[in-house]
Design an enzyme around this catalytic site. Sequence first.
Site, PDB file in Angstrom:
ATOM      1  N   SER A   1       8.350   4.032  -0.228  1.00 13.47           N
ATOM      2  CA  SER A   1       7.379   3.620  -0.844  1.00 13.47           C
ATOM      3  C   SER A   1       7.971   3.194  -2.179  1.00 13.47           C
ATOM      4  O   SER A   1       6.899   2.648  -2.715  1.00 13.47           O
ATOM      5  CB  SER A   1       5.814   3.393  -0.199  1.00 13.47           C
ATOM      6  OG  SER A   1       5.133   3.068  -0.791  1.00 13.47           O
TER       7      SER A   1
ATOM      8  N   SER B   1       1.098  -1.181   0.184  1.00 14.81           N
ATOM      9  CA  SER B   1      -0.146   0.012   0.294  1.00 14.81           C
ATOM     10  C   SER B   1       1.129   1.611  -0.163  1.00 14.81           C
ATOM     11  O   SER B   1       1.837   1.801   0.945  1.00 14.81           O
ATOM     12  CB  SER B   1      -1.095   0.094   1.190  1.00 14.81           C
ATOM     13  OG  SER B   1      -1.722   0.932   1.478  1.00 14.81           O
ATOM     14  N   GLU B   2       0.365   2.203  -0.644  1.00 19.94           N
ATOM     15  CA  GLU B   2       1.892   2.700  -1.082  1.00 19.94           C
ATOM     16  C   GLU B   2       1.305   3.990  -0.061  1.00 19.94           C
ATOM     17  O   GLU B   2       2.560   4.662   0.169  1.00 19.94           O
ATOM     18  CB  GLU B   2       1.278   4.218  -2.268  1.00 19.94           C
ATOM     19  CG  GLU B   2      -0.409   4.875  -3.028  1.00 19.94           C
ATOM     20  CD  GLU B   2      -0.978   4.286  -3.307  1.00 19.94           C
ATOM     21  OE1 GLU B   2      -0.708   2.870  -3.386  1.00 19.94           O
ATOM     22  OE2 GLU B   2      -1.903   4.657  -3.673  1.00 19.94           O
ATOM     23  N   ASN B   3       0.552   3.773   0.400  1.00 19.92           N
ATOM     24  CA  ASN B   3       1.356   5.397   2.172  1.00 19.92           C
ATOM     25  C   ASN B   3       2.125   4.417   3.489  1.00 19.92           C
ATOM     26  O   ASN B   3       2.589   5.603   3.959  1.00 19.92           O
ATOM     27  CB  ASN B   3      -0.583   5.149   2.425  1.00 19.92           C
ATOM     28  CG  ASN B   3      -0.984   3.980   2.984  1.00 19.92           C
ATOM     29  OD1 ASN B   3      -1.079   3.063   2.567  1.00 19.92           O
ATOM     30  ND2 ASN B   3      -1.559   3.899   4.751  1.00 19.92           N
ATOM     31  N   GLY B   4       2.704   3.518   2.725  1.00 21.02           N
ATOM     32  CA  GLY B   4       3.967   2.981   3.787  1.00 21.02           C
ATOM     33  C   GLY B   4       3.546   1.566   4.478  1.00 21.02           C
ATOM     34  O   GLY B   4       3.859   1.458   5.168  1.00 21.02           O
TER      35      GLY B   4
END
Lengths: 234, 222
Positions: free
Chosen positions: B90, B48-51
Amino acid sequence: MNKTVCDADDAIRDLSDGASILMGGFGLCGIPENLIKALVRKGARDLTVISNNAGVSDYGIGLLLKARQVRKMVATYVGENDLFEQQFLSGELDVELVPQGTFAERIRAAGAGIPAFFTPTGFGTSVAEGKETREWNGRWCVLETAITADFAFVKAHRGDALGNLVYRRTTRNFNPMMATAGRVTIAEVEHLVPPGDIDPDVVHTPGIFVQRIFQGRDYEKRIEQRTTRPARGC
Amino acid sequence: MKSVSSKERLVLRAAAELRDGFYVNLGIGMPTQVANHVPAGMEVFFQSENGMLGVGPFPIEGEEDPDLINAGKQTVSETPGCSYFSSADSFGMIRGGHVDLSILGGMEVDEEGNLANWMVPGRMVKGMGGAMDLVAGARRVVIMMTHATKEGEPKILRRCQLPLTGVRVVHRVITDRAVVDVTSSGLVLREIAPGTTLEEIVAATGARLTPDPQGVRTMLED
């Protein structure tokens, strides 16, 4: 060395109208709740806010929009805030939309002393308009520049008087690179602990990047999308 | 096989793109549902690109943690061996070509593999989020979308009309009615939904489609 200040109001004592501020957080996760509220109390105007999102209408950066304190917003996704839409369409608010990875890297670059860099992201789209493009290893790239700001507001789970910070779970997001990119970086933490309490091996943001730190209070930690699954029976 | 709705078919067919050991980023909305259909015995890591790497299912009611969300701002859970990192790391994973597969929603895809999925001029602009980085950086980009708009207009076109998210980035398009690959010689129709004819797909598509020379298969039939 002691970087501790009393509270959020004390931390932003010298912030004036027209300031630019990096604000950590993804959605409402890992946002500097205390600093945003203090900024509303202070009433500073014509701010440039650089943050992934714009909060929701009645929380986070939405509070600053509601009080009409923001002149320009640099963000990647603002779909959760209706107030933002109104102010954008009426021309009250300048908006720069940036691809999220480019956004993160522009801030990281600022903190690392890199003025600009080439990235393949956004080539051939409106994001590349007016920017230098160049082919590297057979791939077209866009020149993007570093983003710095007068202040960086970051939120961490734990921190000490030296400014060492540890984030929890997905609250980390943009906080570490923003901490490196503010001319004055202010950290609010859920737990202010004595120096030495944080295992040096787990420090996410070393204290050199932080100028002021305080223990935050009354964290609301609002959830935007509460999604669950039913508990499994025996 | 029990009958499935066209939306379910789309999600199930997209899940068939998963491979053992893949690191996968799922877009917000319909693509997120792909995580519920990992084939048995397969190990897939959701990024998930939020980390976060190793995103787990929605938490059991009462165990939601406001500090633990996915890129759609939904509460999620951990899987054993998961990890957290900054947004810069990320997108280093994403842009650096470390993510095997990105499954995203789409508004338009064209014959060159161009994608439009972030903006409709004249309407509110919400922002591109991480979509431009994902299509620029993931090793493989699969777009899942309905074959036509609500008004019945085709979404697979000769040339995208809407502002682009990326140029020559799409590898495969999965719709509720067909699977289409972007190749150096144009769009190739690989599969069609059961009960659909080749002619119907061609009529519902705004681009030139070459039927797979190896034969056009039926979606989700093996």
